[in-house]
Design an enzyme around this catalytic site. Structure first.
Site, short mmCIF file in Angstrom:
data_model
loop_
_atom_site.label_atom_id
_atom_site.label_comp_id
_atom_site.label_asym_id
_atom_site.label_seq_id
_atom_site.Cartn_x
_atom_site.Cartn_y
_atom_site.Cartn_z
N CYS A 27 2.70 63.97 -14.30
CA CYS A 27 1.56 63.15 -12.69
C CYS A 27 1.47 63.45 -11.40
O CYS A 27 0.67 63.78 -10.29
CB CYS A 27 0.01 62.16 -13.31
SG CYS A 27 1.29 60.77 -12.72
N ASP A 29 2.40 60.89 -9.61
CA ASP A 29 2.03 59.96 -9.27
C ASP A 29 3.65 58.92 -9.16
O ASP A 29 4.68 59.13 -9.87
CB ASP A 29 1.83 58.53 -10.47
CG ASP A 29 0.04 59.07 -10.37
OD1 ASP A 29 -0.34 60.14 -8.99
OD2 ASP A 29 -0.70 58.34 -10.84
N CYS A 100 1.21 55.64 -18.51
CA CYS A 100 0.39 54.37 -16.67
C CYS A 100 1.55 53.46 -16.68
O CYS A 100 2.61 52.86 -15.41
CB CYS A 100 -0.55 54.48 -15.64
SG CYS A 100 -1.65 56.19 -16.08
FE1 FES Z 1 -0.01 59.26 -13.34
FE2 FES Z 1 -1.37 57.25 -14.32
S1 FES Z 1 -1.73 59.28 -14.24
S2 FES Z 1 0.82 57.07 -13.24
#
Ligand code: FES
Length: 118
Positions: A27, A29, A100
């Site tokens: 993702c 992040d 996550c």
């Molecule tokens: Fe990337 Fe939650 S969608 S850590």
């Protein structure tokens, strides 16, 4: 939702003893966990933590929660905090968001590892 809307201990820590980093390549992040360690009665205690998270709501909530869970723990105790401890402390995460919670637990472990390497 409360830890997302009112995150605890958010922000950079200028005088951190170590900074843990973890990212999710899927993702994109990214999370940083800052720790301050003090020696008390011959034990190394995490006396302060903060985080910076560039990510989803669950990533922010799990970052916030781990800074609360690890505070005043010894390094050994903090290393035992699991991804599922974080999710359970938040009263659960939607199944699609469970991954996550990996970010926070792994970023804390990275911070402790880097502290020990110093
Ligand atoms: Fe990337 Fe939650 S969608 S850590």
């Amino acid at each position: 939702m409360d830890h997302f809307k009112n995150p605890r201990n958010m922000g950079e820590m200028k005088d951190a003893d170590a900074i843990g980093e973890n990212g999710n390549p899927v993702c994109g992040d990214l999370m940083y966990i800052y720790i301050k360690v003090e020696e008390k009665d011959g034990k190394e205690i995490i006396s302060d933590l903060s985080f910076q998270t560039f990510g989803c709501a669950a990533a922010i909530a799990t970052s916030s929660m781990i800074t609360e869970l690890a505070r005043n723990k010894t390094l050994e105790e903090a290393l035992k905090i699991t991804r599922s401890d974080v999710a359970v402390s938040l009263d659960g995460l939607p199944p699609i968001k469970m991954h996550c919670s990996n970010l926070a637990a792994d970023a804390l472990q990275d911070a402790i590892k880097k502290y020990r390497e110093k």
